[in-house]
Design an enzyme around this catalytic site. Structure first.
Site, PDB file in Angstrom:
ATOM      1  N   ARG A  46       0.370  -0.918   0.058  1.00  0.00           N
ATOM      2  CA  ARG A  46       0.043   0.166   0.159  1.00  0.00           C
ATOM      3  C   ARG A  46       0.876   1.187   0.110  1.00  0.00           C
ATOM      4  O   ARG A  46       0.515   2.014  -0.184  1.00  0.00           O
ATOM      5  CB  ARG A  46      -1.014   0.529   1.040  1.00  0.00           C
ATOM      6  CG  ARG A  46      -2.055  -1.374   0.884  1.00  0.00           C
ATOM      7  CD  ARG A  46      -3.360  -0.865   2.125  1.00  0.00           C
ATOM      8  NE  ARG A  46      -4.491  -1.649   1.989  1.00  0.00           N
ATOM      9  CZ  ARG A  46      -5.415  -1.118   2.199  1.00  0.00           C
ATOM     10  NH1 ARG A  46      -5.713   0.108   1.709  1.00  0.00           N
ATOM     11  NH2 ARG A  46      -6.641  -1.916   2.138  1.00  0.00           N
ATOM     12  N   ASP A  87      -3.102  -1.282  -3.666  1.00  0.00           N
ATOM     13  CA  ASP A  87      -4.563  -1.165  -2.480  1.00  0.00           C
ATOM     14  C   ASP A  87      -4.593  -2.242  -3.157  1.00  0.00           C
ATOM     15  O   ASP A  87      -5.610  -2.516  -4.346  1.00  0.00           O
ATOM     16  CB  ASP A  87      -5.570  -0.110  -3.280  1.00  0.00           C
ATOM     17  CG  ASP A  87      -6.701  -0.419  -1.711  1.00  0.00           C
ATOM     18  OD1 ASP A  87      -6.085  -1.583  -1.798  1.00  0.00           O
ATOM     19  OD2 ASP A  87      -7.798   0.700  -1.803  1.00  0.00           O
ATOM     20  N   LYS A 142       1.368 -18.139   5.044  1.00  0.00           N
ATOM     21  CA  LYS A 142       0.317 -18.073   6.371  1.00  0.00           C
ATOM     22  C   LYS A 142      -0.135 -17.277   6.924  1.00  0.00           C
ATOM     23  O   LYS A 142       0.943 -15.683   6.986  1.00  0.00           O
ATOM     24  CB  LYS A 142       0.576 -19.534   7.478  1.00  0.00           C
ATOM     25  CG  LYS A 142       1.618 -19.223   8.482  1.00  0.00           C
ATOM     26  CD  LYS A 142       1.742 -19.292   9.502  1.00  0.00           C
ATOM     27  CE  LYS A 142       2.605 -18.609  10.446  1.00  0.00           C
ATOM     28  NZ  LYS A 142       3.146 -19.700  11.587  1.00  0.00           N
ATOM     29  N   HIS A 172       8.317 -21.562   7.155  1.00  0.00           N
ATOM     30  CA  HIS A 172       9.071 -21.548   6.248  1.00  0.00           C
ATOM     31  C   HIS A 172      10.076 -22.726   7.678  1.00  0.00           C
ATOM     32  O   HIS A 172      11.426 -23.245   7.603  1.00  0.00           O
ATOM     33  CB  HIS A 172       9.864 -20.393   7.055  1.00  0.00           C
ATOM     34  CG  HIS A 172       9.834 -20.675   8.925  1.00  0.00           C
ATOM     35  ND1 HIS A 172       8.057 -20.131   9.384  1.00  0.00           N
ATOM     36  CD2 HIS A 172      10.457 -19.843   9.386  1.00  0.00           C
ATOM     37  CE1 HIS A 172       8.628 -19.325  10.776  1.00  0.00           C
ATOM     38  NE2 HIS A 172       9.553 -19.989  10.373  1.00  0.00           N
ATOM     39  N   LYS A 176      14.165 -25.002   6.938  1.00  0.00           N
ATOM     40  CA  LYS A 176      15.674 -24.808   8.101  1.00  0.00           C
ATOM     41  C   LYS A 176      16.276 -26.368   7.815  1.00  0.00           C
ATOM     42  O   LYS A 176      15.908 -27.776   6.896  1.00  0.00           O
ATOM     43  CB  LYS A 176      15.460 -25.226   9.500  1.00  0.00           C
ATOM     44  CG  LYS A 176      14.245 -23.407   9.465  1.00  0.00           C
ATOM     45  CD  LYS A 176      14.044 -24.121  11.551  1.00  0.00           C
ATOM     46  CE  LYS A 176      13.714 -22.564  11.828  1.00  0.00           C
ATOM     47  NZ  LYS A 176      14.005 -21.185  12.108  1.00  0.00           N
ATOM     48  N   GLU A 210       9.359 -20.286  22.957  1.00  0.00           N
ATOM     49  CA  GLU A 210       9.608 -18.457  22.530  1.00  0.00           C
ATOM     50  C   GLU A 210       9.777 -17.759  24.131  1.00  0.00           C
ATOM     51  O   GLU A 210       9.392 -17.955  24.954  1.00  0.00           O
ATOM     52  CB  GLU A 210       9.090 -17.734  21.464  1.00  0.00           C
ATOM     53  CG  GLU A 210       8.644 -18.646  20.016  1.00  0.00           C
ATOM     54  CD  GLU A 210       7.239 -17.690  19.613  1.00  0.00           C
ATOM     55  OE1 GLU A 210       8.199 -17.412  18.562  1.00  0.00           O
ATOM     56  OE2 GLU A 210       6.521 -18.069  19.639  1.00  0.00           O
ATOM     57  N   ASP A 229      -1.323 -20.274  15.682  1.00  0.00           N
ATOM     58  CA  ASP A 229       0.037 -20.328  15.583  1.00  0.00           C
ATOM     59  C   ASP A 229       0.637 -20.967  15.175  1.00  0.00           C
ATOM     60  O   ASP A 229       1.531 -20.687  14.381  1.00  0.00           O
ATOM     61  CB  ASP A 229       0.489 -18.663  16.473  1.00  0.00           C
ATOM     62  CG  ASP A 229       1.350 -18.217  15.586  1.00  0.00           C
ATOM     63  OD1 ASP A 229       1.385 -17.745  14.965  1.00  0.00           O
ATOM     64  OD2 ASP A 229       2.259 -17.639  16.567  1.00  0.00           O
ATOM     65  N   HIS A 234       3.573 -25.413  11.755  1.00  0.00           N
ATOM     66  CA  HIS A 234       5.146 -25.678  11.788  1.00  0.00           C
ATOM     67  C   HIS A 234       4.716 -27.073  12.736  1.00  0.00           C
ATOM     68  O   HIS A 234       6.205 -28.042  12.534  1.00  0.00           O
ATOM     69  CB  HIS A 234       5.446 -24.718  12.817  1.00  0.00           C
ATOM     70  CG  HIS A 234       5.756 -23.393  12.532  1.00  0.00           C
ATOM     71  ND1 HIS A 234       5.821 -23.353  11.182  1.00  0.00           N
ATOM     72  CD2 HIS A 234       6.240 -22.528  12.860  1.00  0.00           C
ATOM     73  CE1 HIS A 234       5.981 -21.846  10.527  1.00  0.00           C
ATOM     74  NE2 HIS A 234       5.616 -21.192  11.866  1.00  0.00           N
ATOM     75  N   LYS A 328       4.868 -19.139  24.679  1.00  0.00           N
ATOM     76  CA  LYS A 328       5.401 -17.562  24.839  1.00  0.00           C
ATOM     77  C   LYS A 328       5.862 -16.992  25.915  1.00  0.00           C
ATOM     78  O   LYS A 328       5.703 -17.901  27.209  1.00  0.00           O
ATOM     79  CB  LYS A 328       4.726 -16.382  24.230  1.00  0.00           C
ATOM     80  CG  LYS A 328       4.192 -16.176  22.254  1.00  0.00           C
ATOM     81  CD  LYS A 328       3.870 -15.163  22.167  1.00  0.00           C
ATOM     82  CE  LYS A 328       3.350 -15.607  20.417  1.00  0.00           C
ATOM     83  NZ  LYS A 328       4.776 -15.304  19.949  1.00  0.00           N
TER      84      LYS A 328
END
Length: 479
Positions: A46, A87, A142, A172, A176, A210, A229, A234, A328
């Site tokens: 944008r 846009d 994602k 991703h 790895k 994390e 998430d 993953h 987390k």
């Protein structure tokens, strides 16, 4: 159709992912001459910029996120970059984007990172502007939906313009090195595969921890939570790679066929095999951090931690629990797979006072990429007080074992595979839908039983119930 694209179109080209990962990855590939000299990179978002404005933007991002030794490559790389504001909700904007991209007969690769609500108008704009032809492939970052129904809606929208062999769904983690080394470990070494089954393996643990909190992802994360998430993509991909049968060959169809068989064999989880949590104020690395509700600015029922006990109901894995946990504000940043083998059926050393411990294979994915196998060994001595045995680790640190090759971040490989058309490390539609089907059942169980996240202190390993989830089976989480 196999072709190497001569233009790469990046949606979300001014976003956080582009700054931290995509631009540094592409610059590194350019520096090592791994992409064709004539590959054009067109960014779109944008933000109203021209080519020079975007090059200035990219320069600032690369100065910040590119390793010091790579920075001399910045200026030559910037000349590849072009930019067109867009846009995606305005269909007529796509004509200007198509003009900037130019002819696509030589091959166009699109990296699409956008909100789920924008997938359909974006695909429609690509089709209407002629950017979705037979020489175009598309990579999808994602989140691909929030449940099975919305995932199917997105996949249907994409499939209306692109056949499956030109759709590259990105996870991703699959880029790895250590994740790929898991396949080499299993299928290039006769040592492990005969033991890789329920007769010899007691359980498997997969941890993705994390230390960070929301970190600017407030809008997305509170609508997703840890289960959607991290587990849906993953962690289930890691589980599939651990549990899959040997594919006939290392190609996209064979590898993904075996992964989807595993995902379809996952047993439906009962609520008592799950633990959810949400962090409260605590300390990480000696520094005080706020609780989730404080960071969010309001109370929330979103889970920031989840632990699961999963089973795969097939011949190889029947009866072997797979313990998954992610969260987390945990004590350390670590992603690892722990394969705990069964103990020896009879210890010849027990009468001499020695105790054996089961062998463990620990596959570290981040922050350090390494493989550790624990073996039992005799402690040196004359043994007059009895034989003593101790676990001895055999460590393979990837940085030490392969000191020559450069360490690549996951997006370098994935972007190169997207440009060149190799789907092996991308996720197929039936995999995504099998993952969502399993995850939706867990969320339905939580909703039906009014299960709320348990509080845990930031800097701890989650709610105590997560420890109990494993310990009631005699299992201790690896920490």
């Amino acid at each position: 159709m196999t072709f190497t694209a001569d233009c790469l179109l990046l949606f979300g080209a001014t976003g956080d992912l582009a700054q931290r990962m995509l631009l540094p990855s592409l610059c590194a590939l350019d520096a090592d001459q791994l992409v064709a000299p004539d590959l054009r990179i067109v960014g779109t978002a944008r933000q109203k910029l021209d080519d020079e404005g975007y090059r200035d933007f990219a320069r600032a991002a690369l100065e910040k996120f590119l390793p010091e030794e790579r920075k001399p490559a910045i200026e030559p790389f910037l000349q590849r970059l072009h930019y067109q504001p867009l846009d995606a909700t305005q269909t007529d904007h796509f004509a200007a984007l198509a003009a900037k991209v130019g002819p696509v007969e030589g091959g166009l690769a699109i990296f699409l990172s956008t909100a789920p609500s924008l997938f359909e108008p974006t695909i429609a704009g690509l089709v209407g502007s002629g950017l979705a032809g037979e020489t175009t492939r598309i990579g999808l970052e994602k989140p691909l939906g929030t449940d099975l129904a919305t995932s199917r809606q997105i996949n249907d929208a994409v499939a209306a313009a692109f056949p499956e062999d030109r759709i590259f769904r990105i996870d991703h983690y699959l880029g790895k090195e250590t994740v790929q080394n898991l396949l080499a470990l299993r299928f290039a070494n006769l040592l492990f595969e005969p033991l890789w089954n329920a007769a010899h393996i007691d359980h498997v643990q997969i941890t993705v921890a994390e230390t960070v909190g929301l970190e600017g992802r407030v809008g997305f994360y509170d609508g997703a939570g840890a289960l959607r998430d991290m587990v849906q993509n993953h962690m289930l991909q890691l589980l599939a790679l651990v549990a899959m049968e040997p594919p006939a060959s290392f190609d996209a169809t064979a590898v993904r066929d075996e992964k989807v068989k595993v995902l379809r064999s996952l047993r439906r989880i009962e609520c008592d095999q799950t633990v959810t949590g949400q962090y409260r104020a605590g300390a990480i690395g000696g520094s005080a951090v706020p609780g989730y509700d404080q960071e969010l600015g309001q109370p929330s029922g979103t889970e920031t931690f989840v632990a699961l006990k999963a089973h795969i109901d097939n011949w190889r894995w029947k009866g072997v629990p797979f313990y998954l946990r992610t969260g987390k504000r945990l004590p350390e940043r670590v992603t690892e797979i722990v394969v705990r083998f069964r103990d020896v059926p009879h210890s010849i050393f027990a009468a001499r006072g020695a105790r054996t411990s089961p062998n463990r294979l620990i596959i570290g994915i981040q922050p350090e990429e390494n493989i550790t196998l624990s073996l039992m060994a005799k402690v040196p001595g004359l043994d007059r007080g009895g034989i003593r045995l101790r676990e001895v680790p055999l460590d393979i640190a990837m940085d030490d074992a392969f000191a020559g090759p450069k360490k690549r971040i996951a997006y370098e490989r994935l972007l190169l595979d997207l440009v060149e058309g190799d789907q092996t490390l991308f996720v197929r539609r039936d995999e995504v839908e099998a993952q969502w089907d399993w995850i939706d059942a867990i969320r339905a169980c939580w909703a039906d039983n009014a299960i709320e996240p348990r509080p845990y202190t930031a800097g701890s390993w989650g709610p105590s119930a997560a420890i109990a989830l494993a310990e009631r089976d005699g299992v201790t989480w690896h920490e």
